[in-house]
Design a protein around this motif. Structure first.
Motif, PDB file in Angstrom:
ATOM      1  N   TYR A 152      40.105  24.174 -13.843  1.00 57.94           N
ATOM      2  CA  TYR A 152      40.514  23.927 -12.344  1.00 57.94           C
ATOM      3  C   TYR A 152      39.370  24.587 -11.656  1.00 57.94           C
ATOM      4  O   TYR A 152      39.468  25.827 -11.279  1.00 57.94           O
ATOM      5  N   LYS A 180      38.404  23.878  -7.990  1.00 59.12           N
ATOM      6  CA  LYS A 180      38.648  23.909  -6.837  1.00 59.12           C
ATOM      7  C   LYS A 180      39.216  25.089  -6.068  1.00 59.12           C
ATOM      8  O   LYS A 180      39.386  26.011  -6.747  1.00 59.12           O
ATOM      9  N   GLU A 181      39.232  24.863  -4.722  1.00 62.31           N
ATOM     10  CA  GLU A 181      39.917  25.872  -4.106  1.00 62.31           C
ATOM     11  C   GLU A 181      41.430  26.561  -4.300  1.00 62.31           C
ATOM     12  O   GLU A 181      42.184  25.443  -4.146  1.00 62.31           O
ATOM     13  N   ASP A 203      53.636  22.008  -0.505  1.00 60.60           N
ATOM     14  CA  ASP A 203      54.000  20.754   0.108  1.00 60.60           C
ATOM     15  C   ASP A 203      54.921  19.740  -0.979  1.00 60.60           C
ATOM     16  O   ASP A 203      55.817  19.169  -0.448  1.00 60.60           O
ATOM     17  N   MET A 244      48.681  24.797  -1.306  1.00 59.22           N
ATOM     18  CA  MET A 244      49.258  24.063  -0.387  1.00 59.22           C
ATOM     19  C   MET A 244      49.755  22.605  -0.890  1.00 59.22           C
ATOM     20  O   MET A 244      50.906  22.214  -0.632  1.00 59.22           O
ATOM     21  N   LEU A 245      49.035  21.956  -1.972  1.00 59.04           N
ATOM     22  CA  LEU A 245      49.524  20.957  -2.760  1.00 59.04           C
ATOM     23  C   LEU A 245      50.824  21.324  -3.577  1.00 59.04           C
ATOM     24  O   LEU A 245      51.956  20.442  -3.249  1.00 59.04           O
ATOM     25  N   ASP A 248      43.468  27.867  -2.375  1.00 54.18           N
ATOM     26  CA  ASP A 248      44.152  27.275  -1.444  1.00 54.18           C
ATOM     27  C   ASP A 248      44.696  25.934  -1.224  1.00 54.18           C
ATOM     28  O   ASP A 248      45.726  25.465  -0.846  1.00 54.18           O
ATOM     29  N   ASP A 249      44.013  25.082  -1.695  1.00 45.96           N
ATOM     30  CA  ASP A 249      44.059  23.652  -1.854  1.00 45.96           C
ATOM     31  C   ASP A 249      45.268  23.258  -2.855  1.00 45.96           C
ATOM     32  O   ASP A 249      46.141  22.545  -2.657  1.00 45.96           O
ATOM     33  N   LEU A 250      45.119  24.036  -3.932  1.00 47.28           N
ATOM     34  CA  LEU A 250      46.114  24.022  -4.980  1.00 47.28           C
ATOM     35  C   LEU A 250      47.433  24.472  -4.546  1.00 47.28           C
ATOM     36  O   LEU A 250      48.449  23.886  -4.592  1.00 47.28           O
TER      37      LEU A 250
END
Length: 242
Positions: free
Chosen positions: A147, A149-150, A160, A156-157, A152-154
């Motif tokens: 993985y 990517k950021e 949520d 938040m996903l 923080d994106d993971l």
């Protein structure tokens, strides 16, 4: 949990299990069979089956093997007479061990589990003697190499979707949820195309025990190896900080 790399343990376990993949697939096949018998062969309407399929995939079980297991169980549901049984006990230096088995012969399984504890200088205890030291939670581990990517994106996903905790370690991310939210969190990650090194409901220790004596480590490994080799044993949880 500082210093306790869950992902390192997963990699170690998977490397160790590469030589016995057939045995792992057999155990997963049993779980699939029980799930199909209890809730039907359609994972869209059987969340337990859906979660076991995800667990099977994270153990590199091929899709056609999973499909065959489901079809076999669906066509032969009446012959599935496995039942879940749990044992709790102590290993060296008061380490806590929980064993979950799926068996068609409880006497055989109880004897084998007791033997594994005894040979490692431990003992089987009464139901509930160590399970209060663990929390049953959904746990998803993501390899950082898979993985890019950021974080923080993971995070938040996952939050949520219903996750309760997000932890970053040197080599991985850990996403925790309560048992009821696990399926929703796993599906959100799956739909986002995020590869998961592990995705399952597990027992997470509240505290870890360090073994410093070489003999204790040898005995603990002996117990875990014997339990690993037992066809009836599905999962082993412990609080040894390996």
């Amino acid at each position: 949990m500082s210093g306790h790399s869950k992902f390192a343990n997963i990699k170690h376990k998977k490397e160790k299990n590469d030589a016995v993949k057939g045995k792992i697939f057999t155990k997963l096949g049993r779980e699939i069979a029980v799930a199909v018998k209890e809730g039907g062969a359609d994972p869209n309407s059987n969340n337990k089956l859906k979660d076991i399929i995800a667990k099977a995939k994270s153990n590199n079980m091929p899709n056609d093997t999973i499909d065959r297991s489901i079809k076999k169980a669906a066509g032969d549901a009446n012959s599935v007479n496995y039942e879940f049984v749990t044992y709790e006990g102590y290993g060296p230096n008061g380490t806590a061990i929980i064993v979950e088995a799926l068996t068609d012969n409880k006497n055989r399984t109880a004897s084998n589990v007791r033997n594994a504890f005894t040979k490692g200088n431990g003992n089987v205890g009464t139901p509930g003697c160590v399970s209060f030291m663990f929390d049953r939670r959904g746990q998803i581990i993501i390899d950082k190499e898979e993985y890019d990517k950021e974080a923080d994106d993971l995070m938040m996903l996952a939050l949520d979707a219903g996750a309760s905790d997000f932890n970053e370690e040197e080599d991985s991310y850990e996403i925790l949820s309560d048992e009821d939210s696990f399926s929703a969190v796993r599906e959100a990650l799956e739909n986002a195309g995020i590869p998961m090194a592990q995705a399952e409901v597990t027992m997470i220790p509240q505290t870890w025990v360090e073994l410093t004596d070489d003999q204790d480590i040898k005995m603990m490994n002996r117990t875990l190896d014997l339990l690993d080799e037992d066809d009836d044993v599905q999962e082993v949880y412990h609080n040894w900080d390996e």
